[in-house]
Scaffold this motif. Structure first.
Motif, short mmCIF file in Angstrom:
data_model
loop_
_atom_site.label_atom_id
_atom_site.label_comp_id
_atom_site.label_asym_id
_atom_site.label_seq_id
_atom_site.Cartn_x
_atom_site.Cartn_y
_atom_site.Cartn_z
N LEU A 39 0.59 1.63 3.12
CA LEU A 39 0.12 0.88 1.94
C LEU A 39 -1.06 -0.02 2.33
CD1 LEU A 39 1.27 1.00 -0.89
CD2 LEU A 39 2.60 -1.04 -0.40
N GLU A 40 -0.92 -0.66 3.48
CA GLU A 40 -1.95 -1.63 3.88
C GLU A 40 -3.26 -0.96 4.25
OE1 GLU A 40 0.00 -4.31 6.64
OE2 GLU A 40 1.47 -4.80 5.08
N GLU A 41 -3.19 0.32 4.56
CA GLU A 41 -4.41 1.08 4.86
C GLU A 41 -5.36 1.05 3.65
OE1 GLU A 41 -4.86 1.92 7.98
OE2 GLU A 41 -6.83 2.66 7.34
N ARG A 42 -4.77 0.93 2.46
CA ARG A 42 -5.59 0.90 1.23
C ARG A 42 -6.52 -0.31 1.19
NH1 ARG A 42 -1.16 2.09 -3.52
NH2 ARG A 42 -0.43 4.10 -2.78
N ASN A 43 -6.19 -1.36 1.94
CA ASN A 43 -7.03 -2.57 1.91
C ASN A 43 -8.37 -2.34 2.59
OD1 ASN A 43 -5.00 -4.15 0.71
ND2 ASN A 43 -4.02 -4.48 2.70
N ARG A 44 -8.45 -1.29 3.41
CA ARG A 44 -9.63 -1.10 4.26
C ARG A 44 -10.84 -0.58 3.48
NH1 ARG A 44 -10.10 -3.40 9.07
NH2 ARG A 44 -8.02 -4.22 9.45
N ASN A 45 -10.60 0.41 2.64
CA ASN A 45 -11.73 1.01 1.94
C ASN A 45 -11.70 0.59 0.47
OD1 ASN A 45 -13.69 2.55 0.82
ND2 ASN A 45 -12.65 4.50 1.13
N VAL A 46 -12.72 -0.16 0.05
CA VAL A 46 -12.71 -0.66 -1.33
C VAL A 46 -13.91 -0.12 -2.12
CG1 VAL A 46 -11.37 -2.73 -0.86
CG2 VAL A 46 -13.85 -2.81 -0.61
N GLN A 47 -14.49 0.98 -1.67
CA GLN A 47 -15.67 1.49 -2.36
C GLN A 47 -15.38 1.87 -3.81
OE1 GLN A 47 -18.77 1.06 -1.52
NE2 GLN A 47 -17.77 0.02 0.18
N HIS A 48 -14.16 2.33 -4.08
CA HIS A 48 -13.83 2.70 -5.46
C HIS A 48 -13.57 1.49 -6.35
CE1 HIS A 48 -10.30 2.77 -2.85
NE2 HIS A 48 -9.64 2.29 -3.87
N TYR A 49 -13.73 0.28 -5.80
CA TYR A 49 -13.71 -0.92 -6.63
C TYR A 49 -15.14 -1.21 -7.12
CZ TYR A 49 -9.06 -2.26 -4.74
OH TYR A 49 -7.74 -2.32 -4.38
N TYR A 50 -16.11 -0.44 -6.67
CA TYR A 50 -17.53 -0.63 -6.99
C TYR A 50 -17.99 -2.07 -6.77
CZ TYR A 50 -16.83 3.87 -9.23
OH TYR A 50 -16.50 5.16 -9.49
N PRO A 51 -17.79 -2.63 -5.57
CA PRO A 51 -18.09 -4.05 -5.38
C PRO A 51 -19.50 -4.47 -5.82
CG PRO A 51 -17.70 -2.91 -3.27
CD PRO A 51 -17.29 -1.99 -4.35
N GLU A 52 -20.49 -3.62 -5.59
CA GLU A 52 -21.85 -4.02 -5.94
C GLU A 52 -22.12 -3.96 -7.43
OE1 GLU A 52 -24.91 -2.19 -3.50
OE2 GLU A 52 -23.43 -2.10 -1.88
N GLU A 53 -21.40 -3.08 -8.13
CA GLU A 53 -21.68 -2.90 -9.55
C GLU A 53 -20.82 -3.78 -10.46
OE1 GLU A 53 -21.62 1.33 -10.63
OE2 GLU A 53 -22.02 1.72 -8.51
N LEU A 54 -19.78 -4.37 -9.89
CA LEU A 54 -18.87 -5.18 -10.72
C LEU A 54 -19.59 -6.39 -11.29
CD1 LEU A 54 -15.56 -5.59 -8.70
CD2 LEU A 54 -15.89 -4.26 -10.78
N SER A 55 -19.35 -6.67 -12.58
CA SER A 55 -19.98 -7.86 -13.17
C SER A 55 -19.15 -9.11 -12.91
CB SER A 55 -20.13 -7.69 -14.67
OG SER A 55 -21.04 -6.65 -14.92
N LEU A 73 -14.20 -7.83 -1.03
CA LEU A 73 -15.15 -7.29 -2.00
C LEU A 73 -16.50 -8.00 -1.91
CD1 LEU A 73 -12.94 -5.54 -3.30
CD2 LEU A 73 -13.97 -6.09 -5.48
N ILE A 74 -16.47 -9.30 -1.68
CA ILE A 74 -17.72 -10.05 -1.54
C ILE A 74 -18.46 -9.56 -0.30
CG2 ILE A 74 -18.68 -12.36 -1.10
CD1 ILE A 74 -16.43 -13.40 -3.01
N LYS A 75 -17.70 -9.33 0.76
CA LYS A 75 -18.31 -8.78 1.98
C LYS A 75 -18.98 -7.44 1.73
CE LYS A 75 -16.38 -7.90 6.19
NZ LYS A 75 -15.26 -7.80 7.13
N GLU A 76 -18.41 -6.69 0.80
CA GLU A 76 -18.93 -5.35 0.51
C GLU A 76 -19.97 -5.35 -0.61
OE1 GLU A 76 -17.87 -2.59 2.24
OE2 GLU A 76 -16.39 -3.71 3.42
N GLY A 77 -20.38 -6.54 -1.05
CA GLY A 77 -21.51 -6.58 -1.99
C GLY A 77 -21.23 -7.13 -3.37
N PHE A 78 -20.00 -7.55 -3.67
CA PHE A 78 -19.74 -8.15 -4.99
C PHE A 78 -20.47 -9.48 -5.07
CE2 PHE A 78 -17.07 -11.18 -7.48
CZ PHE A 78 -17.34 -10.65 -8.73
#
Ligand SMILES: [Zn+2]
Ligand SMILES: [Zn+2]
Length: 547
Positions: A39-55, A73-78
């Protein structure tokens, strides 16, 4: 509009829902998954959260299973705003840093192991610096205030009565000139809880996300629970023993301080040393004291009478690890409250190591113990538990007191739901273990005849009539097979039906995408696409003529 269920479905952790309306994307909650490696492996990849595109991110409350991935998410561009109540922001300040601290320690420990094995090193999910930096993105909103966000999206936060600052969120969106309303229950409080107010009631809504943590259980009444706790403390005092309470730093700890305080104020027990061995719980208690405007009437009345509801005659806060170690030298009977609440990390592990094997000690479990956690194993009757490489026998008295829960039970959830007056309400049951959510979904169908679904992880759906032709029927969960599951079925030998489902799904996905592009006014001029589609068509025709 579109929705994707990114977490907190068929599990209690990782709460996150992605909403998408035209080009606007936003999240409701952004929680961390907890309870086991997979389950915790899911925390690693958050690309499908669209961090850069989220308003923006709407945050129901500060618990890590709702807020824990925000720094990631902020680290990944939110770079949008995180909208939440003032108390939630204050609690997040300490909780996200605490979470980052755990991440850093775990990464260090893993890396040491990995170095010894000659393997590769991995960084923490995020650092304390990342957590600190994320606070500048937070924007607060008052309870009951309507905030106009963008492109016809309005939101309102109402008190969910779960922890300090917790909210249920109402979202109004415009769909083809009509206003539609989405409601997220967030974690719903227990109306028996002290300190915080009772959950607000909502009457109107078109689509509801309803939590189901205790969707299959009824809590004992608070009065009964307090009597049980009283019995345990009295017994421990008689036997010169300790009571160990693993508690979530926020809300449970303050609730227990409040309750023990009441027992002492009413003369039921003498004053005993009560250790709060959790720096996070100490900071959280300070935040509680600063936000007394969120308290319920009873607690405020106590404050007005000059009593401090969050104080005790022998309350001992232990900040440093050295201070923490002195607790074990104290031979007097007493109470130790420490985190984490599910016994998976933190100082509670040291206390359990020290007390689980002692027959005279009492371990009192008061919060929800997720599958896969140490706390759950203790509750389920494990004979031994491993701490820091040492096997510890479980000989102490283990008590589970459900009445201190910060979540509504089955009756509370159904009662809250009964206030909705729209017979066409659609309900997504989330934030519960699979069986629990399914059971509650069934009950809701029977009692209210609402259309109900228990979404899968990464499942995507369309909401509202304008896209009806694209919206899969709200079906019972067994009929929905997420892509991952289909791939899994195929990997294990493959069956005809799974293959066809896969084919159907891909075709529908393609059609939907093409339709969306056309709605945006795009013309299809790329000859490669056309050729590829023709090729697929030819292959299908060939196969069909061969069969
Ligand atoms: Zn919560
Ligand atoms: Zn939660």
């Amino acid at each position: 509009m579109r929705v994707e269920f990114l977490g907190g479905v068929r599990t209690v952790t990782g709460s996150a829902t992605l909403l998408e309306k035209s080009s606007l994307k936003w999240l409701v909650d952004c929680g961390m998954f907890q309870g086991g490696k997979e389950l915790e492996e899911r925390n690693r990849n958050v690309q499908h959260y669209y961090p850069e595109e989220l308003s923006f991110i709407l945050l129901t409350h500060a618990h890590i299973d709702h807020s824990g991935l925000i720094p990631k998410l902020i680290k990944e561009g939110f770079h949008g705003k995180v909208i939440c109540t003032k108390a939630t922001r204050e609690l997040c300040e300490v909780m996200l840093q605490d979470s980052a601290h755990i991440q850093e320690m775990e990464a260090e420990w893993q890396n040491r192991k990995s170095r010894r094995a000659g393997g590769e090193e991995a960084g923490p999910l995020y650092t304390i610096k990342d957590a600190e930096r994320s606070l500048q993105y937070f924007q607060t909103i008052g309870y009951d205030e309507v905030l106009q966000i963008k492109d016809g999206v309005k939101v309102r936060f109402q008190d969910a009565g779960h922890i300090l600052g917790s909210a249920m969120i109402e979202i109004w969106v415009e769909e083809e000139g009509k206003e539609k309303k989405l409601v997220f229950s967030g974690d719903l409080g227990n109306s028996d809880q002290p300190i915080v107010r009772d959950p607000s009631l909502v009457k109107e809504g078109d689509v509801l996300w309803l939590e189901s943590t205790y969707g299959n259980r009824l809590h004992k009444s608070r009065e009964e629970t307090i009597q049980e706790l009283l019995g345990i403390i009295q017994k421990a005092i008689r036997h010169q023993a300790k009571v160990i309470i693993p508690a979530f730093a926020v809300e449970r700890t303050q609730d227990i301080i409040y309750t023990i305080g009441q027992l002492i104020r009413k003369g039921f027990i003498p004053s005993v040393p009560v250790y709060i061995d959790s720096p996070l719980a100490i900071s959280a208690t300070e935040i509680f004291k600063r936000n007394s405007d969120c308290f319920d009437q009873e607690t405020r009345a106590l404050l007005l009478s000059g009593e401090n509801p969050l104080n005790l005659p022998e309350l001992i806060y232990t900040q440093t690890p050295e201070e923490s170690k002195t607790i074990n030298k104290d031979t007097r009977p007493g109470i130790i409250i420490s985190a984490s609440g599910m016994c998976d990390s933190g100082r509670i592990q040291h206390h359990l190591k020290h007390h689980l094997w002692r027959e005279s000690s009492h371990i009192v479990i008061i919060g929800y113990q997720a599958e896969g956690t140490v706390g759950r194993r203790i509750v389920d009757g494990a004979k031994t538990i491993r701490f820091f490489g040492e096997e510890i026998a479980v000989k102490a008295h283990i008590h589970t007191l459900g009445g201190f829960s910060a979540h509504a039970d089955q009756k509370g959830l159904l009662e809250w739901l009964s206030h909705f007056n729209n017979p066409r309400l659609e309900v997504f049951v989330n934030h519960g273990e699979e069986k629990t959510s399914m059971g509650l979904g069934e009950l809701i169908r029977q009692q209210f005849h609402f259309r109900t679904a228990i979404p899968q992880w990464r499942e995507k759906r369309f909401l509202f009539a304008s896209e009806k032709e694209m919206m899969p029927e709200m079906v019972t969960p067994e009929k929905v097979v997420p892509e991952e599951r289909v791939e899994e079925v195929l990997a294990h030998g493959g069956t005809w039906s799974a293959l066809f489902r896969h084919l159907d799904r891909n075709y529908k996905k393609l059609r939907r995408k093409l339709k969306r592009e056309r709605l945006k006014g795009k013309e299809f001029t790329d000859p490669r696409w056309l050729r590829q589609l023709e090729e697929i068509n030819e292959k299908l025709e060939k196969l069909e003529s061969e069969l």
